[in-house]
Enzyme design. Structure first.
Site, PDB file in Angstrom:
ATOM      1  N   SER A  71     -28.119  20.300 -31.716  1.00  0.00           N
ATOM      2  CA  SER A  71     -28.565  21.369 -29.920  1.00  0.00           C
ATOM      3  C   SER A  71     -29.221  19.125 -29.350  1.00  0.00           C
ATOM      4  CB  SER A  71     -29.307  21.722 -29.784  1.00  0.00           C
ATOM      5  OG  SER A  71     -28.647  23.769 -30.481  1.00  0.00           O
ATOM      6  N   ASN A 151     -16.405  25.814 -33.586  1.00  0.00           N
ATOM      7  CA  ASN A 151     -17.221  26.532 -34.526  1.00  0.00           C
ATOM      8  C   ASN A 151     -16.784  28.652 -33.970  1.00  0.00           C
ATOM      9  OD1 ASN A 151     -18.791  26.411 -31.816  1.00  0.00           O
ATOM     10  ND2 ASN A 151     -19.499  28.194 -32.156  1.00  0.00           N
ATOM     11  N   CYS A 324     -25.105  32.752 -31.382  1.00  0.00           N
ATOM     12  CA  CYS A 324     -25.838  33.153 -30.715  1.00  0.00           C
ATOM     13  C   CYS A 324     -25.253  33.256 -29.365  1.00  0.00           C
ATOM     14  CB  CYS A 324     -25.856  31.771 -29.728  1.00  0.00           C
ATOM     15  SG  CYS A 324     -25.721  30.529 -30.681  1.00  0.00           S
TER      16      CYS A 324
HETATM   17  C1  PLP Z   1     -24.298  24.461 -35.182  1.00  0.00           C
HETATM   18  C2  PLP Z   1     -23.838  24.539 -33.979  1.00  0.00           C
HETATM   19  C3  PLP Z   1     -24.349  23.286 -33.096  1.00  0.00           C
HETATM   20  C4  PLP Z   1     -25.865  23.173 -33.441  1.00  0.00           C
HETATM   21  O1  PLP Z   1     -26.347  22.981 -34.146  1.00  0.00           O
HETATM   22  P1  PLP Z   1     -27.852  23.089 -34.485  1.00  0.00           P
HETATM   23  O2  PLP Z   1     -28.243  22.250 -35.771  1.00  0.00           O
HETATM   24  O3  PLP Z   1     -28.139  24.289 -35.165  1.00  0.00           O
HETATM   25  O4  PLP Z   1     -28.710  22.438 -33.573  1.00  0.00           O
HETATM   26  C5  PLP Z   1     -23.869  22.563 -32.115  1.00  0.00           C
HETATM   27  N1  PLP Z   1     -22.905  22.641 -31.981  1.00  0.00           N
HETATM   28  C6  PLP Z   1     -21.685  23.096 -32.942  1.00  0.00           C
HETATM   29  C7  PLP Z   1     -20.048  23.470 -32.568  1.00  0.00           C
HETATM   30  C8  PLP Z   1     -22.267  24.328 -33.770  1.00  0.00           C
HETATM   31  O5  PLP Z   1     -21.574  24.437 -34.748  1.00  0.00           O
END
Ligand code: PLP
Length: 395
Positions: A71, A151, A324
């Site tokens: 993030s 994701n 989320c």
């Molecule tokens: C998990 C994820 C994030 C966020 O990563 P964090 O390390 O949890 O902040 C961002 N983009 C994608 C595509 C993700 O799967």
């Protein structure tokens, strides 16, 4: 049987990563900015980790900036391009409708700074077309950001093609590669990527640590002011044990990528084949251009949250979308972007695997999911309407 099938939300740390993290916590506690020997030993470990990660991505060590995760890297990447664009009077940002919220919400926040955002739609298969991105680019476009792999539905985007056309047009290109790194081949130089985000906990590394790759010649925006760590672009004493554990996890993931992809891809196909026989079900996302570890399906007349809770009771830990969006009542923005109606998008199930899963676990899932779906459908007034013909089937 306990089956963890939510690896797109997070993965279990590898034993090697845990061992490194613990041993550094015990033995290398110095601050890498300190000039004494303890500090210099820590600095050495830090730079070793940076070099390892750079090598895995086809980057140079000086292009690797440590962050608190995916993030933060996404936010920093967007801010980098927005700041640079502002100097040239460019305020247009291009992305897709299926990005992670770390991108979508960060883009939204940029509107307050006068930016205009174009979200390019994806096809029914969950893949954005490079031609559509090309069409969205304008004279004042400061950034194109397109995720390497989604994701929720695991679709692999044509990053290389999009990055090349951005290079031709002189537009900065960022990719959120959090789901891709360590799972499918990524080479930032060969792919012409300017900025890339990754996160350790998606490839059996620790949580709370990640990387922004920033091409030489571009300086990352400063989100956190303070000390001179990370070439002055990201202040704060480094989480060295986590950084070193991330490097180890990434090296292992890259060294074993081909064999893991074959094994995990086999598990995925076993699930898809086994679950597709359920009547009125559909696989979301392209069948071929898909991460080896992702299965995402919708089942008509089933409520996703109920499905998850009942599967959890059978020891199957899955997701109905991204971590989320679970917990909110809105269906996933990704499934809606595929053109699925709300009522179908509500009945989604994401099973995301890793090399720690087994064929026996897949058989358990294939046995249990239809039983649970039958039970839910038996209790559902919506399903009753579908069955007696008073509502038309959509899938
Ligand atoms: C998990 C994820 C994030 C966020 O990563 P964090 O390390 O949890 O902040 C961002 N983009 C994608 C595509 C993700 O799967």
């Amino acid at each position: 049987m306990l089956v963890y099938a939510d690896n797109a939300a997070t993965t279990k740390m590898s034993q090697a990563a845990i061992d490194i993290e613990l041993s550094l916590m015990r033995e290398v506690f110095g601050n890498p900015s300190s000039l004494h020997s303890a500090g210099q030993r820590a600095k050495e470990v830090l730079e070793e980790a940076r070099a390892t990660i750079a090598e895995c991505l086809g980057a140079e060590p000086r292009e690797i900036y440590f962050t608190s995760g995916g993030s933060e890297a996404d936010n920093q990447a967007i801010m980098t391009a927005v700041n640079l664009g502002a100097r040239k009077g460019k305020k247009h940002l291009v992305s897709t409708a299926i990005e992670h919220h770390a991108i979508l919400h960060a883009l939204e926040a940029m509107k307050a700074r006068g930016c205009e955002v174009t979200l390019v739609p994806v096809g029914r298969n969950g893949i954005v077309s490079a031609a559509d991105i090309a069409e969205a680019i304008r004279e004042d476009t400061a950034l194109v950001t397109v995720m390497a792999a989604n994701n929720e539905i695991g679709t692999i985007q044509p990053i290389e093609e999009i990055a090349s056309l951005c290079k031709e047009r002189g537009v900065i290109f960022h990719t959120d590669a959090v789901q891709a790194v360590g799972h499918i081949p990524i080479d930032v130089k060969a792919m012409n990527v300017d900025l890339l985000s990754l996160s350790a906990h998606k490839f059996h590394g620790p949580k709370g640590v990640g990387v922004l790759y920033c091409r030489r010649g571009l300086a990352p925006a400063i989100l956190i002011e303070g000390g001179a760590q990370e070439r002055g672009r990201r202040a704060g004493t480094e989480n060295l044990p986590a950084i070193a554990a991330m490097a180890r996890a990434l090296k292992d993931a890259c060294d074993n990528m081909a064999q893991n992809a074959v094994f995990v891809g086999g598990l995925r196909d076993r699930l898809i084949d086994g679950l597709s026989v359920i009547p009125h079900s559909v696989l979301n996302g392209d069948r071929e251009k898909r991460l080896p570890n992702n299965v995402n399906m919708c089942f008509e007349g089933v409520e996703g949250e109920a499905l998850l809770l009942m599967l959890d009771r059978k020891g199957i830990e899955a997701s109905s979308g991204s971590a989320c969006t679970s917990g909110s009542l809105d269906p996933s923005h990704v499934l809606l972007a595929l053109g699925l109606p709300h009522e179908v998008a509500h009945g989604s199930l994401r099973l995301s695997l890793s090399e720690y899963n087994t064929p026996e676990e897949m058989d358990w899932i294939v046995e249990q999911v239809p039983l649970v779906i039958n039970r839910l459908r038996d209790m559902s007034p919506v399903w009753e309407g579908l069955e007696d013909g008073s509502r038309p089937h959509i899938i």
